[in-house]
Design an enzyme around this catalytic site. Structure first.
Site, PDB file in Angstrom:
ATOM      1  N   GLU A  36     -51.668  28.070 -33.682  1.00  0.00           N
ATOM      2  CA  GLU A  36     -50.748  28.014 -32.542  1.00  0.00           C
ATOM      3  C   GLU A  36     -49.399  28.587 -32.923  1.00  0.00           C
ATOM      4  O   GLU A  36     -48.875  28.312 -34.001  1.00  0.00           O
ATOM      5  CB  GLU A  36     -50.592  26.556 -32.105  1.00  0.00           C
ATOM      6  CG  GLU A  36     -50.465  26.377 -30.619  1.00  0.00           C
ATOM      7  CD  GLU A  36     -51.723  26.782 -29.878  1.00  0.00           C
ATOM      8  OE1 GLU A  36     -51.711  27.896 -29.283  1.00  0.00           O
ATOM      9  OE2 GLU A  36     -52.703  26.035 -29.875  1.00  0.00           O
ATOM     10  N   HIS A  37     -48.845  29.419 -32.044  1.00  0.00           N
ATOM     11  CA  HIS A  37     -47.536  30.055 -32.234  1.00  0.00           C
ATOM     12  C   HIS A  37     -47.529  31.005 -33.436  1.00  0.00           C
ATOM     13  O   HIS A  37     -46.457  31.351 -33.945  1.00  0.00           O
ATOM     14  CB  HIS A  37     -46.431  29.000 -32.372  1.00  0.00           C
ATOM     15  CG  HIS A  37     -46.190  28.235 -31.103  1.00  0.00           C
ATOM     16  ND1 HIS A  37     -45.367  28.691 -30.112  1.00  0.00           N
ATOM     17  CD2 HIS A  37     -46.708  27.060 -30.663  1.00  0.00           C
ATOM     18  CE1 HIS A  37     -45.369  27.814 -29.113  1.00  0.00           C
ATOM     19  NE2 HIS A  37     -46.178  26.825 -29.425  1.00  0.00           N
ATOM     20  N   THR A  38     -48.689  31.390 -33.895  1.00  0.00           N
ATOM     21  CA  THR A  38     -48.772  32.388 -34.961  1.00  0.00           C
ATOM     22  C   THR A  38     -48.980  33.792 -34.409  1.00  0.00           C
ATOM     23  O   THR A  38     -48.710  34.770 -35.109  1.00  0.00           O
ATOM     24  CB  THR A  38     -49.937  32.055 -35.920  1.00  0.00           C
ATOM     25  OG1 THR A  38     -51.128  31.861 -35.152  1.00  0.00           O
ATOM     26  CG2 THR A  38     -49.656  30.811 -36.727  1.00  0.00           C
ATOM     27  N   GLY A 126     -52.567  25.010 -20.144  1.00  0.00           N
ATOM     28  CA  GLY A 126     -52.435  25.821 -21.353  1.00  0.00           C
ATOM     29  C   GLY A 126     -53.683  26.620 -21.657  1.00  0.00           C
ATOM     30  O   GLY A 126     -53.966  26.927 -22.817  1.00  0.00           O
ATOM     31  N   SER A 128     -54.302  29.636 -20.275  1.00  0.00           N
ATOM     32  CA  SER A 128     -53.985  31.053 -20.091  1.00  0.00           C
ATOM     33  C   SER A 128     -54.522  31.636 -18.797  1.00  0.00           C
ATOM     34  O   SER A 128     -55.152  32.697 -18.785  1.00  0.00           O
ATOM     35  CB  SER A 128     -54.455  31.882 -21.289  1.00  0.00           C
ATOM     36  OG  SER A 128     -53.767  31.494 -22.442  1.00  0.00           O
ATOM     37  N   SER A 129     -54.230  30.965 -17.707  1.00  0.00           N
ATOM     38  CA  SER A 129     -54.573  31.543 -16.410  1.00  0.00           C
ATOM     39  C   SER A 129     -53.805  32.837 -16.180  1.00  0.00           C
ATOM     40  O   SER A 129     -54.301  33.744 -15.498  1.00  0.00           O
ATOM     41  CB  SER A 129     -54.276  30.540 -15.294  1.00  0.00           C
ATOM     42  OG  SER A 129     -52.926  30.126 -15.329  1.00  0.00           O
ATOM     43  N   SER A 130     -52.603  32.949 -16.755  1.00  0.00           N
ATOM     44  CA  SER A 130     -51.820  34.181 -16.582  1.00  0.00           C
ATOM     45  C   SER A 130     -52.518  35.362 -17.235  1.00  0.00           C
ATOM     46  O   SER A 130     -52.615  36.450 -16.642  1.00  0.00           O
ATOM     47  CB  SER A 130     -50.414  34.005 -17.156  1.00  0.00           C
ATOM     48  OG  SER A 130     -50.461  33.666 -18.526  1.00  0.00           O
ATOM     49  N   GLU A 162     -46.353  40.682 -19.190  1.00  0.00           N
ATOM     50  CA  GLU A 162     -45.790  39.356 -19.481  1.00  0.00           C
ATOM     51  C   GLU A 162     -44.369  39.493 -20.034  1.00  0.00           C
ATOM     52  O   GLU A 162     -43.458  38.766 -19.654  1.00  0.00           O
ATOM     53  CB  GLU A 162     -46.674  38.638 -20.492  1.00  0.00           C
ATOM     54  CG  GLU A 162     -46.436  37.162 -20.578  1.00  0.00           C
ATOM     55  CD  GLU A 162     -47.486  36.339 -19.858  1.00  0.00           C
ATOM     56  OE1 GLU A 162     -47.232  35.153 -19.664  1.00  0.00           O
ATOM     57  OE2 GLU A 162     -48.537  36.884 -19.497  1.00  0.00           O
ATOM     58  N   ASP A 174     -53.825  35.503 -26.132  1.00  0.00           N
ATOM     59  CA  ASP A 174     -54.404  35.075 -24.862  1.00  0.00           C
ATOM     60  C   ASP A 174     -55.164  36.216 -24.195  1.00  0.00           C
ATOM     61  O   ASP A 174     -56.301  36.048 -23.734  1.00  0.00           O
ATOM     62  CB  ASP A 174     -53.312  34.573 -23.922  1.00  0.00           C
ATOM     63  CG  ASP A 174     -52.612  33.336 -24.452  1.00  0.00           C
ATOM     64  OD1 ASP A 174     -53.090  32.756 -25.447  1.00  0.00           O
ATOM     65  OD2 ASP A 174     -51.583  32.958 -23.873  1.00  0.00           O
TER      66      ASP A 174
END
Length: 383
Positions: A36-38, A126, A128-130, A162, A174
């Site tokens: 995560e966040h990598t 969380g 990732s629908s975007s 994005e 994502d």
């Protein structure tokens, strides 16, 4: 809503509105097992596409404007194909405009089109629908207008949409997972090179179960960009392109020169990268106990070092630790709400759902949402 019902709903609405059958595309959401966040630090991640996503119908239009309908939002947009200026506020329309604008920047002409879409990805979870929306539209336009873009180009288009139209400095994970997912596999992804490995997930006796806190704290998006900036500050001090090129020794050497809050953010990223590599090894060795340990370690770092968890997510992970039928658990996604991901023994899934729903309701006087997910194929034409 099941995928079959979702697809029929979109098909019927498109036929009703435009009196024709549109090209149908399905683009999945994603989970991230660990890492995560990598991704925006050029690191390692371990995502997978899931069996929930966005169904989109599209066809060419003879009108001067594109007409796009969001069934979830009960809203529509008429889009001038020569003007992709941002509106006054962010909405689903920003993602649509961003994808089309980024394709045109590459020198492609996109004539007017009609489009209808709807998803069954839980909002705010969380998942990732975007990215699913961006990928579904980019993939569909590529098919509709024979743009000859490959999947890697399409995910870069989604990412730039994005960045430039939504204002979130996201990594590539994502979009990659949503586009390239494979059934019953996760993707060990190197976000620097985009090299990936399809890894079978041997959870024969276990299910992946998500617990959505149904919480989204206000600072989620701004905090995401703040953490991106913290990582950039460390890279500047180190003279590195990204944290991927840094080591723990490097980080310790500049510790006196950076703010403590920046230091611990960098420390988390370096440790999380190592956890992803260890997670891959544990899966290859079928060491599921180690898999679970790494999930708990990841959450500890996300909560205490990267500081993107929240009380509700910490409560859910602490509860998981008390249940012997839960192999491992952690918060997933950007943070400050959303989901925990849990690996739960199949025979105890009903007990898990009952116990977690009851405990969360008792503690917070509101409901959490619980659902199983299966690992799925990536973005594709379905009709």
């Amino acid at each position: 809503m099941k995928n079959s019902e979702l697809i029929v709903t979109v098909q019927e609405k498109f036929l009703q509105e435009f009196d024709q059958k549109g090209l149908m595309v399905f683009s999945p959401g994603r989970i991230n097992l660990i890492g995560e966040h990598t991704d925006y630090n050029n690191g390692f991640v371990f995502p997978a596409a899931i069996d929930k996503g966005i169904a989109l119908a599209i066809e060419k239009s003879e009108q001067p404007h594109s007409r796009i309908l969001s069934l979830d939002m009960e809203d529509e947009m008429l889009m001038d194909m020569d003007n992709f200026a941002q509106g006054e506020s962010l909405s689903w329309k920003s993602y649509i405009k961003g994808v089309v604008a980024e394709i045109t920047k590459m020198g492609h002409t996109i004539p007017a089109f009609n489009c209808v879409f709807k998803g069954n990805i839980p909002v705010g979870a969380g998942l990732s629908s975007s990215a699913a929306l961006e990928n579904s539209l980019g993939f569909a336009l590529n098919e509709l207008y024979d743009l000859d873009l490959n999947k890697e180009q399409l995910i870069r288009i989604s990412q730039r949409a994005e960045h430039n139209y939504v204002g979130v400095q996201c990594g590539i994970m994502d979009q990659f997972a949503s586009m390239f997912g494979k059934k019953d596999h996760a993707l060990f992804l190197d976000c620097k090179t985009l090299e990936s490995l399809e890894v079978p997930i041997p959870l024969v006796d276990y299910e992946i179960v998500l617990v959505n806190s149904n919480v989204k704290h206000d600072l989620a998006e701004s905090a995401y960009n703040d953490r991106f900036q913290s990582c950039q500050e460390i890279c500047v001090k180190l003279g590195k392109e990204s944290l991927r090129e840094a080591t723990l020794v490097d980080l310790e050497q500049i510790k006196p020169q950076v703010a403590y809050q920046d230091y611990v953010k960098g420390l988390f990223v370096l440790q999380e990268n190592e956890r992803v590599l260890n997670f891959k090894s544990a899966l290859e060795n079928n060491d599921l106990d180690r898999v679970g340990e790494l999930l708990y370690e990841s959450h500890e770092g996300l909560s205490n070092l990267y500081e993107v968890s929240c009380e509700e997510l910490d409560f859910l992970v602490d509860l998981a630790k008390q249940k012997p039928y839960v192999l491992g658990s952690r918060m997933m996604g950007g943070g400050f709400g959303g989901c925990t991901i849990n690996i739960v023994r199949k025979s105890e899934c009903d007990e898990f759902e009952y116990a977690f729903a009851k405990a969360f309701k008792t503690k917070y006087h509101k409901d959490c949402s619980i659902y199983k997910v299966a690992l799925s194929e990536g973005t594709r034409v379905i009709a």
